[in-house]
Design a protein around this motif. Structure first.
Motif, PDB file in Angstrom:
ATOM      1  N   ARG A   3      10.512 -21.894  97.570  1.00 49.57           N
ATOM      2  CA  ARG A   3       9.386 -22.721  98.002  1.00 49.57           C
ATOM      3  C   ARG A   3       9.891 -24.138  98.237  1.00 49.57           C
ATOM      4  O   ARG A   3      10.604 -24.707  97.399  1.00 49.57           O
ATOM      5  N   LEU A   4       9.513 -24.699  99.379  1.00 49.86           N
ATOM      6  CA  LEU A   4       9.988 -26.020  99.781  1.00 49.86           C
ATOM      7  C   LEU A   4       8.807 -26.965  99.937  1.00 49.86           C
ATOM      8  O   LEU A   4       7.808 -26.611 100.575  1.00 49.86           O
ATOM      9  N   VAL A   5       8.936 -28.157  99.395  1.00 51.26           N
ATOM     10  CA  VAL A   5       7.879 -29.157  99.494  1.00 51.26           C
ATOM     11  C   VAL A   5       8.485 -30.473  99.963  1.00 51.26           C
ATOM     12  O   VAL A   5       9.302 -31.077  99.261  1.00 51.26           O
ATOM     13  N   GLU A   6       8.065 -30.901 101.156  1.00 49.14           N
ATOM     14  CA  GLU A   6       8.550 -32.163 101.708  1.00 49.14           C
ATOM     15  C   GLU A   6       7.671 -33.317 101.245  1.00 49.14           C
ATOM     16  O   GLU A   6       6.481 -33.148 100.985  1.00 49.14           O
ATOM     17  N   ARG A  19      12.949 -42.356 103.848  1.00 45.65           N
ATOM     18  CA  ARG A  19      13.736 -41.260 103.286  1.00 45.65           C
ATOM     19  C   ARG A  19      12.813 -40.103 102.969  1.00 45.65           C
ATOM     20  O   ARG A  19      11.889 -40.245 102.155  1.00 45.65           O
ATOM     21  N   LEU A  20      13.050 -39.002 103.614  1.00 48.74           N
ATOM     22  CA  LEU A  20      12.298 -37.788 103.338  1.00 48.74           C
ATOM     23  C   LEU A  20      13.009 -36.996 102.243  1.00 48.74           C
ATOM     24  O   LEU A  20      14.241 -36.969 102.180  1.00 48.74           O
ATOM     25  N   SER A  21      12.218 -36.358 101.421  1.00 52.46           N
ATOM     26  CA  SER A  21      12.745 -35.492 100.375  1.00 52.46           C
ATOM     27  C   SER A  21      12.189 -34.094 100.554  1.00 52.46           C
ATOM     28  O   SER A  21      11.057 -33.918 101.021  1.00 52.46           O
ATOM     29  N   CYS A  22      12.959 -33.127 100.155  1.00 50.74           N
ATOM     30  CA  CYS A  22      12.507 -31.742 100.179  1.00 50.74           C
ATOM     31  C   CYS A  22      12.935 -31.107  98.869  1.00 50.74           C
ATOM     32  O   CYS A  22      14.127 -30.908  98.635  1.00 50.74           O
ATOM     33  N   ALA A  92       7.018 -37.439 114.643  1.00 46.75           N
ATOM     34  CA  ALA A  92       6.956 -35.977 114.619  1.00 46.75           C
ATOM     35  C   ALA A  92       6.555 -35.523 113.215  1.00 46.75           C
ATOM     36  O   ALA A  92       6.540 -36.319 112.272  1.00 46.75           O
ATOM     37  N   VAL A  93       6.263 -34.249 113.123  1.00 45.41           N
ATOM     38  CA  VAL A  93       6.167 -33.615 111.817  1.00 45.41           C
ATOM     39  C   VAL A  93       7.563 -33.094 111.480  1.00 45.41           C
ATOM     40  O   VAL A  93       8.171 -32.390 112.291  1.00 45.41           O
ATOM     41  N   TYR A  94       8.044 -33.465 110.320  1.00 45.56           N
ATOM     42  CA  TYR A  94       9.378 -33.085 109.898  1.00 45.56           C
ATOM     43  C   TYR A  94       9.289 -31.957 108.866  1.00 45.56           C
ATOM     44  O   TYR A  94       8.517 -32.035 107.904  1.00 45.56           O
ATOM     45  N   TYR A  95      10.087 -30.940 109.100  1.00 44.87           N
ATOM     46  CA  TYR A  95      10.098 -29.760 108.241  1.00 44.87           C
ATOM     47  C   TYR A  95      11.485 -29.564 107.642  1.00 44.87           C
ATOM     48  O   TYR A  95      12.490 -29.751 108.330  1.00 44.87           O
ATOM     49  N   CYS A  96      11.532 -29.164 106.402  1.00 40.31           N
ATOM     50  CA  CYS A  96      12.809 -28.716 105.865  1.00 40.31           C
ATOM     51  C   CYS A  96      12.792 -27.196 105.789  1.00 40.31           C
ATOM     52  O   CYS A  96      11.724 -26.560 105.738  1.00 40.31           O
ATOM     53  N   ALA A  97      13.976 -26.638 105.811  1.00 41.65           N
ATOM     54  CA  ALA A  97      14.121 -25.193 105.833  1.00 41.65           C
ATOM     55  C   ALA A  97      15.356 -24.794 105.041  1.00 41.65           C
ATOM     56  O   ALA A  97      16.316 -25.565 104.943  1.00 41.65           O
ATOM     57  N   ALA A  98      15.320 -23.590 104.520  1.00 44.44           N
ATOM     58  CA  ALA A  98      16.439 -23.061 103.734  1.00 44.44           C
ATOM     59  C   ALA A  98      16.872 -21.726 104.307  1.00 44.44           C
ATOM     60  O   ALA A  98      16.034 -20.886 104.665  1.00 44.44           O
ATOM     61  N   GLY A  99      18.169 -21.544 104.378  1.00 39.22           N
ATOM     62  CA  GLY A  99      18.690 -20.295 104.899  1.00 39.22           C
ATOM     63  C   GLY A  99      20.048 -19.977 104.314  1.00 39.22           C
ATOM     64  O   GLY A  99      20.689 -20.835 103.706  1.00 39.22           O
ATOM     65  N   GLY A 113       9.153 -25.476 104.643  1.00 40.03           N
ATOM     66  CA  GLY A 113       8.134 -26.269 103.990  1.00 40.03           C
ATOM     67  C   GLY A 113       6.932 -26.455 104.896  1.00 40.03           C
ATOM     68  O   GLY A 113       6.919 -25.986 106.036  1.00 40.03           O
ATOM     69  N   GLN A 114       5.959 -27.165 104.392  1.00 37.12           N
ATOM     70  CA  GLN A 114       4.704 -27.354 105.130  1.00 37.12           C
ATOM     71  C   GLN A 114       4.778 -28.525 106.115  1.00 37.12           C
ATOM     72  O   GLN A 114       3.914 -28.668 106.979  1.00 37.12           O
ATOM     73  N   GLY A 115       5.795 -29.340 105.978  1.00 36.62           N
ATOM     74  CA  GLY A 115       5.981 -30.455 106.901  1.00 36.62           C
ATOM     75  C   GLY A 115       5.409 -31.756 106.375  1.00 36.62           C
ATOM     76  O   GLY A 115       4.470 -31.772 105.571  1.00 36.62           O
ATOM     77  N   THR A 116       5.994 -32.861 106.834  1.00 37.94           N
ATOM     78  CA  THR A 116       5.499 -34.188 106.501  1.00 37.94           C
ATOM     79  C   THR A 116       5.501 -35.032 107.769  1.00 37.94           C
ATOM     80  O   THR A 116       6.446 -34.997 108.549  1.00 37.94           O
ATOM     81  N   GLN A 117       4.421 -35.763 107.975  1.00 36.80           N
ATOM     82  CA  GLN A 117       4.257 -36.530 109.207  1.00 36.80           C
ATOM     83  C   GLN A 117       5.004 -37.854 109.122  1.00 36.80           C
ATOM     84  O   GLN A 117       4.874 -38.598 108.152  1.00 36.80           O
ATOM     85  N   VAL A 118       5.756 -38.132 110.164  1.00 36.96           N
ATOM     86  CA  VAL A 118       6.399 -39.434 110.326  1.00 36.96           C
ATOM     87  C   VAL A 118       5.875 -40.035 111.621  1.00 36.96           C
ATOM     88  O   VAL A 118       5.987 -39.418 112.684  1.00 36.96           O
TER      89      VAL A 118
END
Length: 122
Positions: A3-6, A19-22, A92-99, A113-118
């Motif tokens: 589970r990812l939370v930005e 600075r964005l965090s995830c 944009a809306v910024y998303y983090c992802a894991a793979g 993640g659900q994304g965070t607006q910048v």
């Protein structure tokens, strides 16, 4: 399951920094490649940056190279996107992802993640 939370998005002026965090759940964060993507209004999703778990390499999109950096703290299960000299076109809306693979292809990332607006505006 990961589970990812930005967090860290907001409204800033051109030239400012954010600075964005995830934050990731799970106990295998260090074995995941982590990516940042963004989607601007009316545009396709775009790769921004990635931190590959194997070898610790990072990759930055040409559009943000020299302004954005990605880092990760495996002890905190968190990946960061430092954004400097922000421009209006970074809005944009910024998303983090894991793979599990080292790639810039969004389709290869399994968890999002659900994304965070910048928003960058004067």
């Amino acid at each position: 399951q990961v589970r990812l939370v930005e967090s860290g998005g907001g409204l800033v002026q051109p030239g400012d920094s954010l600075r964005l965090s995830c934050a990731a759940s799970g106990r295998t964060f260090s074995t995941y490649s982590m990516g940042w993507f963004r989607r601007a209004p009316g545009k396709e999703r775009e790769f921004v940056a990635a931190s590959f778990w194997r070898g610790g390499n990072t990759y930055i999109a040409d559009s943000v190279k020299g302004r954005f950096t990605i880092s990760r703290d495996n002890a905190k299960d968190t990946v960061y996107l430092q954004m400097n000299s922000l421009k209006a076109e970074d809005t944009a809306v910024y998303y983090c992802a894991a793979g599990r693979t080292a790639t810039i292809q969004a389709g290869a990332y399994e968890h999002w993640g659900q994304g965070t607006q910048v928003t960058v505006s004067s």
